[in-house]
Every structure is written in C-alpha cells, then in structure tokens.
Design a protein around this motif. Structure first.
Motif, short mmCIF file in Angstrom:
data_model
loop_
_atom_site.label_atom_id
_atom_site.label_comp_id
_atom_site.label_asym_id
_atom_site.label_seq_id
_atom_site.Cartn_x
_atom_site.Cartn_y
_atom_site.Cartn_z
N TYR A 25 0.82 -1.21 0.00
CA TYR A 25 0.00 0.00 0.00
C TYR A 25 0.86 1.26 0.00
CZ TYR A 25 -4.34 2.46 1.15
OH TYR A 25 -5.44 3.26 1.12
N SER A 46 1.42 4.23 -2.90
CA SER A 46 1.04 5.63 -2.72
C SER A 46 2.26 6.54 -2.86
CB SER A 46 0.29 5.86 -1.41
OG SER A 46 1.17 5.72 -0.34
N VAL A 86 -4.69 1.87 -5.06
CA VAL A 86 -4.88 0.43 -5.03
C VAL A 86 -6.30 0.17 -5.52
CG1 VAL A 86 -3.25 -0.04 -3.18
CG2 VAL A 86 -5.61 0.51 -2.63
N SER A 141 -8.96 -3.80 -2.57
CA SER A 141 -7.84 -3.74 -1.64
C SER A 141 -8.08 -2.68 -0.59
CB SER A 141 -6.54 -3.36 -2.36
OG SER A 141 -6.14 -4.37 -3.21
N GLU A 142 -8.55 -1.53 -1.04
CA GLU A 142 -8.76 -0.42 -0.13
C GLU A 142 -9.77 -0.79 0.95
OE1 GLU A 142 -8.87 3.27 -1.93
OE2 GLU A 142 -8.99 4.28 0.02
N TYR A 191 -8.30 -3.37 3.35
CA TYR A 191 -7.39 -2.72 4.31
C TYR A 191 -8.16 -2.08 5.45
CZ TYR A 191 -3.12 -2.91 1.57
OH TYR A 191 -2.02 -3.33 0.91
#
Ligand SMILES: Nc1ncnc2c1ncn2[C@@H]1O[C@H](COP(=O)(O)OP(=O)(O)OP(=O)(O)O)[C@@H](O)[C@H]1O
Ligand SMILES: [Mg+2]
Lengths: 269, 284
Positions: free
Chosen positions: B232, B236, B242, B246-247, B250
């Motif tokens: 991640y 960034s 992402v 995925s976000e 997370y």
C-alpha cells in the motif's frame, strides 16, 4: 514535423523579448522591406548582420533558427533550381544538353533563395521572441486606427492568435495519428507521387476531424467565459514604449540606409 | 519466444538543448502468453515503452528483441507481429465504412481480398460488433465505445501475436469498459500475449497476471498483482492507487475484521460472505 519552429515561442528573458510587441512588428515589417530592397549581394551583408545581431541578443539558439528552415528545404531547392535553369538573360554561362544557365537566371536564383531564407529566419525570430498573446495585442493596437473605417482589428488579431496557438497542437496531433497509422502498416515515405498522396488520406481525415472538433470546443469554451468580441475589453499586459524600443528603431533605420546605399553606390549583380 | 528489452534508454529531444529521458535503462521480458500490466504515474514513460515494442520508436541506446532478433534490424517483419492500440484510438478512424477501416491493416499486409474479408469478419466478432449491422456504417455515426472497438478490431484484424494496449478503457462508460475488458480477457485466453497500460487499478486487478511499476523512466518493481497490491505505502509513494477491493479490505482489517487481504472484488465478496456465514462479527 516537430522541427517546425515558425510560430513557436521560445520562452527566455532577453532584450529582444522585452521589446514592445508593436516595435517588433514594425521592425519586422521594416526588415522585410529591407530584404526586398536588397538589389545586390553586398546588400545582404547588413541584413545578415542584423539577423545575427537580433538572434544573438534574443538568446534563441542558432540551431533552433536553422531547424526552422528545414521544412522549407524543398521549397528552397525548387526556387533555386527553377530560377537557375529557366531564368532569362542574354549571356549563357553554362550549357549541357537541354540545361542552360543564363546570367540573370543565376542572379535570380541566388536572390530569391537568399530572400526566402532571410524572410523566414527574420519572421520566425518575431514569433520566437513574442508570446502569441502579446503578439496579438501588438497587432490589434497597431491596427486599431483602422477600426474607424470598419476594419475588424480585434477579430483579426484573435483569429491570428488562435491559429498560431494551434500550430504546435496540430503538429503533435499529426505526429500521433501518423504513428498510429504506421502501427497498422501505413507507409508515408515510399512509393510514387500518387501513392504518397493516397497514403496521406489516413492522416488527413482524422486530422481535419480533430481540428473541427477542437474549433467547436474552443468556441464553446470562449463563449462560456463570456467572450463577445473586442468591445470594452481591457488588457492584462499594457504595452509601453521604452528606451530599447528607440534603439531598435535606430538600428533598423541604419539597416535600411545600408541596404539603400549598397544598391546605389556599388554596381554588382 | 518473448519480447525482451535490454538496457533500453530513450531520450526525447523536445527542443534544442532540452532532453527528456523518457526511458532509463529498461530491462524487461514479456513472456509468450502472459498478460502484463504496466502501471505508473503520468509521464513515467509507459507510452514511450509501448511504442518501442513494435519499433515505432527506436531506443536511443539498448535493444528490443523479439524471439531473440533485434526488431530494429528488420522492422517490416515485426511490424505486424506486435499490434499497438494507442490511447484514444477512435481518433484514427478515417474510412467511409467500418469494414473498410478495419481492412486497412490487413490490406497493408498485402493479403488477398478473401483473406481480408475473413479477417475483418472475425475481428469484428472478437470485439462484439455485428458485421451485418455495423459493417457498412460510417465509423463516425457510432458511439464512442463502439468507435473504440472498431479501432481495436482494426489492429486485431492483423492477427498480431502480441497486443499492446495503451489505456484502452480511458473515457469509456462502465458498460463499454466492461465489454472491452472482457474482449481483452478473451483474446488472452485464445493465446495472444498482452501488454496493457492502465491507470485503473481495478482493471489491472481484474486482468493482469503480472504487473510492472514504472517511475521516471525506470521499472521499479515487477510482481504478481497480489504482491504489488499488498504494498500500500509503496504504491502511494508512486502516486498510484490500489484497487477498490484492496482499499476496502485494508480498512476492514484496520477495524479488526478478520479477513484476508483481497484485491479482486469477487474474492472480497466471497471472503465477507464466509465471514457472515460463520457467525458475523467474530471480532479479531
Ligand atoms: N513526442 C515527445 N516529445 C518530447 N517529449 C515527450 C514526447 N512524448 C513523451 N514525452 C515526454 O516523455 C516522458 C514520458 O512520456 P510518456 O508519454 O511515455 O508517459 P506516460 O507514462 O505514458 O504518461 P501518461 O500516463 O500521462 O500517458 C514525459 O516526460 C513526456 O513529457
Ligand atoms: Mg501515456
């Protein structure tokens, strides 16, 4: 395609860049007059000196000016060859089969070629050192006295800026389309004249379509920002004459004087 | 059997004295049959790299090899091996009819009339365009999404072994995007090696088998989607996103929801469904 410097702006700070746009336009006109007045080869010496001096002061790399002439090389060669072999004149200097070179033809060939080179390099100096926006302001202000007799000074100037502004964009676009069509096997560089002309269609059609689309978008964007012509418009950059403008006028006066003198004093072809 | 880039550097000379190093010593092998995604910030050199793969641009130094042979030694041979679909390819359409436009590539290959027709037909089928219905229309009457598919078909009709797509879904509506991604997947399943450039991490997550991350003309990382999308902070730092899945995973993990890190939406949905089946919010 990307080598096309005519109409491009080279953004550095120099004396020439700081000259008032109106002066630069008038100077360029005077310079063009001088180039056309040049009656013999000696007269090109002050012109050459003038261009070199201006180029030097402008901090525009010489390479860039020479590159600007490259797209014209075919025209230059044409001009030279046509004049050389098909010129008039009493004396035959050289003869080989159907090809003859006469004295007047030779001198015309040299004159026209030099003239073209000087015209293009001088005028590209104007656009290289003046941003399109300022250039239009200059043109508009110079033409504004003509408004009284109904000449659309502002509209003309605006059209010219837009045209200048879009030359690099269109060149870039042409480059992109050319690559894309080459990826599909298009061949732009071989074949006879007819084949080459036909090969341009896949380039020209998308290019025209995109130019029209851009024009439409631009018109819309201008209108939505309340553009309604020149009436009552004020300026962001107000042009003012300064001392350097005075020197510039002196130098171009000297140039014309030198050209006139060389014409009258020295008798050369 | 692969495309290999060896120490490829490309320098653009935008103006005199102004050099832009768009590619800096790139080493990359594109294996036969794989689906590689190229991601990276705006201006990182993705499009420049793509144009090296079929010889449109020549490396300033270094080599591009196809099957071990230098592509720039024999450019006409490899021109049709690697199909390149540019960004916004619909702006290259020029013919009176869709059929003729798609036939442009095969015609340049010097194929017979029958073969050309055959290829046009199958290319249109591949991208889901109806040959009878759309074939005789002007490409300029079509919708943006359809135009893009015509342009894609124009490259597919050359039946390239390798297909390079530069941001194929940019500017399409969700439905057009969905269709196009499916077309790409189908092509890949039929054996075409594909390189796709995309800013949409969701597209990449859905399609890619391998990802190469570019920054300032270099390839800074290659790896599987699972590998890349779990980094991640690295992404960034590269100015990249992402995928949505995925976000979300997370954020859920951060809140203490006991799930695996997923980058595909379907995977995450399954994961959550399992979790709910096994008694809902079981804490960490
Ligand atoms: N024809 C060109 N002339 C000069 N410089 C160029 C040219 N094309 C690209 N560049 C420069 O090369 C660099 C890489 O550009 P490239 O188009 O490969 O980036 P990209 O990763 O595809 O970006 P994007 O995601 O915006 O499409 C950029 O700095 C760009 O300004
Ligand atoms: Mg790009």
């Amino acid at each position: 395609m990307r080598d096309f410097t005519l109409g491009q702006y080279y953004p550095v700070d120099s004396v020439v860049h700081r000259l008032d746009a109106r002066s630069k336009i008038l100077l360029t006109i005077a310079y063009i007059v001088a180039v056309f007045m040049a009656g013999n080869l000696i007269a090109y010496i002050p012109i050459l000196a003038f261009v070199l001096l201006a180029a030097r002061l402008s901090k525009v790399p010489g390479k860039m000016l020479i590159k600007g002439l490259r797209p014209l090389r075919i025209l230059l060669i044409f001009t030279f060859v046509l004049n050389l072999f098909f010129g008039a004149g009493e004396h035959i200097l050289f003869e080989l089969g159907p090809l003859t070179i006469r004295d007047e033809g030779l001198s015309n060939a040299i004159h026209f070629t030099l003239r073209l080179i000087f015209l293009v390099s001088g005028t590209s100096l104007l656009t290289l050192t003046t941003s399109p926006v300022v250039l239009t302001d200059g043109i508009e202000m110079l033409c504004s006295p003509l408004r009284r007799i109904g000449f659309p000074a502002h509209e003309m100037a605006m059209m010219m800026t837009i045209a200048l502004r879009f030359i690099p964009t269109l060149v870039e676009e042409a480059d992109k389309i050319m690559k894309a069509q080459s990826a599909r096997g298009a061949d732009f560089s071989s074949g006879n004249l007819k084949q080459r002309a036909t090969a341009m269609i896949p380039l020209l059609v998308p290019l025209f379509i995109s130019a029209f689309r851009r024009a439409g978008d631009l018109a819309m964007a201008m209108e939505s920002r309340c553009y309604h012509g020149g009436e009552g418009r004020t300026r962001l950059h107000v042009l003012r004459f300064q001392k350097i403008d005075f020197y510039a006028f002196v130098s171009v006066t000297l140039l014309i004087a030198a050209v006139v003198l060389s014409k009258n004093l020295i008798n050369l072809p | 059997m692969a495309i290999e880039l060896k120490n490829v550097t490309h320098v653009y000379q935008a103006r005199v004295e102004m050099n832009i190093v768009a590619l800096n010593n790139i080493d990359l092998t594109i294996e036969d049959g794989e689906l590689l995604a190229l991601i990276g910030h705006t201006g990182s050199g993705k499009s420049t790299l793509a144009q090296h793969l079929n010889g449109l641009l020549k490396p300033t130094s270094g080599k591009v090899l196809i099957d071990g042979e230098d592509i720039n030694e024999n450019r006409s041979k490899y021109r049709f091996e690697v199909g390149l679909v540019f960004q916004y390819p619909e702006y290259q359409l020029f013919e009176e009819t869709v059929k003729k436009d798609i036939a442009f590539g095969p015609k340049n290959m010097g194929l017979t009339e029958d073969e050309i027709n055959q290829r046009v037909k199958s290319a249109m089928e591949l991208v889901g365009l109806n040959y009878e219905e759309i074939g005789e229309k002007s490409p300029f009457e079509l919708s943006g999404g359809q135009m893009r598919r015509v342009a894609l078909a124009g490259v597919l009709a050359m039946q390239p072994r390798y297909l390079v797509l530069d941001e194929p879904t940019a500017g399409l509506d969700p439905k057009g995007r969905y269709y196009l991604l499916n077309d790409i997947k189908r092509l890949h399943e039929q054996g075409t090696t594909i390189v796709i450039i995309s800013h949409s991490m969701d597209d990449v997550a859905w399609l890619a088998e391998r990802i190469a991350v570019m920054e300032r003309g270099r390839i800074v990382k290659t790896g599987s989607p699972k590998d890349i999308f779990s980094q991640y902070s690295f992404l960034s730092d590269m100015g990249l996103d992402v995928p949505q899945a995925s976000e979300l995973s997370y954020k859920l993990i951060e809140k203490g929801v006991p799930i695996k890190n997923c980058f595909k939406l379907e995977e995450l949905a399954d994961e959550l469904q399992n979790l709910l089946k096994n008694g809902g919010k079981t804490g960490a």
